[in-house]
Design a protein around this motif. Structure first.
Motif, PDB file in Angstrom:
ATOM      1  N   ARG A 117       0.913  -1.275   0.031  1.00 19.20           N
ATOM      2  CA  ARG A 117      -0.034   0.132  -0.066  1.00 19.20           C
ATOM      3  C   ARG A 117       0.792   1.361   0.116  1.00 19.20           C
ATOM      4  O   ARG A 117       0.446   2.126  -0.592  1.00 19.20           O
ATOM      5  CB  ARG A 117      -0.971   0.032   1.218  1.00 19.20           C
ATOM      6  CG  ARG A 117      -1.776   1.311   1.440  1.00 19.20           C
ATOM      7  CD  ARG A 117      -2.958   1.356   0.813  1.00 19.20           C
ATOM      8  NE  ARG A 117      -3.395   2.482   1.028  1.00 19.20           N
ATOM      9  CZ  ARG A 117      -4.881   2.703   1.205  1.00 19.20           C
ATOM     10  NH1 ARG A 117      -5.586   1.643   1.413  1.00 19.20           N
ATOM     11  NH2 ARG A 117      -5.666   3.831   1.843  1.00 19.20           N
ATOM     12  N   ASP A 118       2.086   1.289   0.783  1.00 20.42           N
ATOM     13  CA  ASP A 118       3.040   2.228   0.791  1.00 20.42           C
ATOM     14  C   ASP A 118       3.548   2.692  -0.648  1.00 20.42           C
ATOM     15  O   ASP A 118       3.892   3.885  -0.837  1.00 20.42           O
ATOM     16  CB  ASP A 118       4.057   1.937   1.647  1.00 20.42           C
ATOM     17  CG  ASP A 118       3.743   1.780   3.006  1.00 20.42           C
ATOM     18  OD1 ASP A 118       2.699   1.898   3.323  1.00 20.42           O
ATOM     19  OD2 ASP A 118       4.440   1.334   3.921  1.00 20.42           O
ATOM     20  N   ALA A 119       3.449   1.675  -1.557  1.00 20.54           N
ATOM     21  CA  ALA A 119       4.119   2.040  -3.011  1.00 20.54           C
ATOM     22  C   ALA A 119       3.169   2.680  -3.836  1.00 20.54           C
ATOM     23  O   ALA A 119       3.381   2.851  -4.946  1.00 20.54           O
ATOM     24  CB  ALA A 119       4.807   0.709  -3.333  1.00 20.54           C
ATOM     25  N   ILE A 120       1.809   2.369  -3.640  1.00 17.64           N
ATOM     26  CA  ILE A 120       0.582   2.967  -4.617  1.00 17.64           C
ATOM     27  C   ILE A 120       0.047   4.280  -4.184  1.00 17.64           C
ATOM     28  O   ILE A 120       0.302   4.561  -3.081  1.00 17.64           O
ATOM     29  CB  ILE A 120      -0.421   1.835  -4.921  1.00 17.64           C
ATOM     30  CG1 ILE A 120      -1.021   1.790  -3.371  1.00 17.64           C
ATOM     31  CG2 ILE A 120       0.411   0.618  -5.230  1.00 17.64           C
ATOM     32  CD1 ILE A 120      -2.462   2.165  -3.220  1.00 17.64           C
ATOM     33  N   ARG A 121      -0.330   5.098  -5.023  1.00 14.23           N
ATOM     34  CA  ARG A 121      -1.014   6.152  -4.618  1.00 14.23           C
ATOM     35  C   ARG A 121      -2.760   5.873  -4.786  1.00 14.23           C
ATOM     36  O   ARG A 121      -2.988   5.142  -5.688  1.00 14.23           O
ATOM     37  CB  ARG A 121      -0.550   7.338  -5.531  1.00 14.23           C
ATOM     38  CG  ARG A 121      -1.296   8.537  -5.086  1.00 14.23           C
ATOM     39  CD  ARG A 121      -0.705  10.081  -5.684  1.00 14.23           C
ATOM     40  NE  ARG A 121      -1.433  11.077  -5.199  1.00 14.23           N
ATOM     41  CZ  ARG A 121      -0.898  11.652  -3.869  1.00 14.23           C
ATOM     42  NH1 ARG A 121      -0.050  11.230  -3.057  1.00 14.23           N
ATOM     43  NH2 ARG A 121      -1.928  12.762  -3.319  1.00 14.23           N
TER      44      ARG A 121
END
Ligand code: URA
Length: 195
Positions: free
Chosen positions: A73-77
């Protein structure tokens, strides 16, 4: 755009109903240079309270599938077509979608993702500019002019659809895996849990 500071809308009073119903403006969340940009419909009660998109049950479903596909989740916007919670969780009206559209286009422009993933019927129809049979078309990619640039838009079910109908889980999972491939994510993690 005066109402925006970078990717965030800091002040907006274009939609009278939504100004009444919101507690706050819910801006997009995640890295400003993400390879994947997910677009939902509008904030719900949890999002309105916390000020972050997809933090309720739908967000939990999404997080599990993202991890499974090797996309943290931290890698997507992630963002929404409309940034303010509609009253009684009704669908956003066409004029509300239109009012918020410049903010979304600017966010897409600045993030410049490899793929834009629409979560559900409302964002799918909003970005593709046509009627969408989302259950049949989930997993398909269409090239669309957004903010003056051609973008790959991947049609995806809304995560909540898998909660109402477990038979949709596989399609949802496959579409998220496709998003990961299009973004060049490597490998999947073992499942963190189920829902
Ligand atoms: N559903 C949406 O479409 N957006 C959210 O932020 C949460 C649930």
């Amino acid at each position: 755009m005066d109402e925006m500071d970078g990717l965030d809308v800091v002040a907006c009073t274009k939609c009278a109903d939504l100004v009444e119903s919101r507690s706050r403006i819910v801006n997009g969340d995640g890295p400003e240079d993400a390879d994947v940009l997910f677009v939902g419909e509008a904030p719900g009660a949890n999002e309105d309270e916390e000020g972050v998109p997809f933090v309720g049950r739908s967000g939990d479903v999404l997080d599990v599938e993202l991890a499974d596909a090797g996309l943290s989740r931290d890698a997507i916007r992630i963002t929404n077509c409309v940034r303010c919670r509609p009253p009684d969780n009704r669908d956003p009206r066409s004029e509300e979608l239109a009012n918020c559209r410049p903010y979304l286009e600017r966010e897409i422009d600045l993030v410049d993702p490899e793929v834009v993933v629409t979560l559900g019927k409302v964002p799918g129809e909003h970005l593709l500019g046509r009627d969408l049979a989302v259950t049949n078309e989930a997993g398909t990619v269409e090239r669309v002019e957004l903010g003056g640039q051609a973008r790959d838009v991947l049609v995806c079910l809304h995560p909540a659809a898998t909660l109402y109908d477990a038979s949709q889980k596989e399609t949802f999972r496959e579409t998220i895996a496709k998003a990961a491939t299009m973004a060049g994510a490597e490998g999947g993690q073992s499942r963190l849990g189920d829902y």
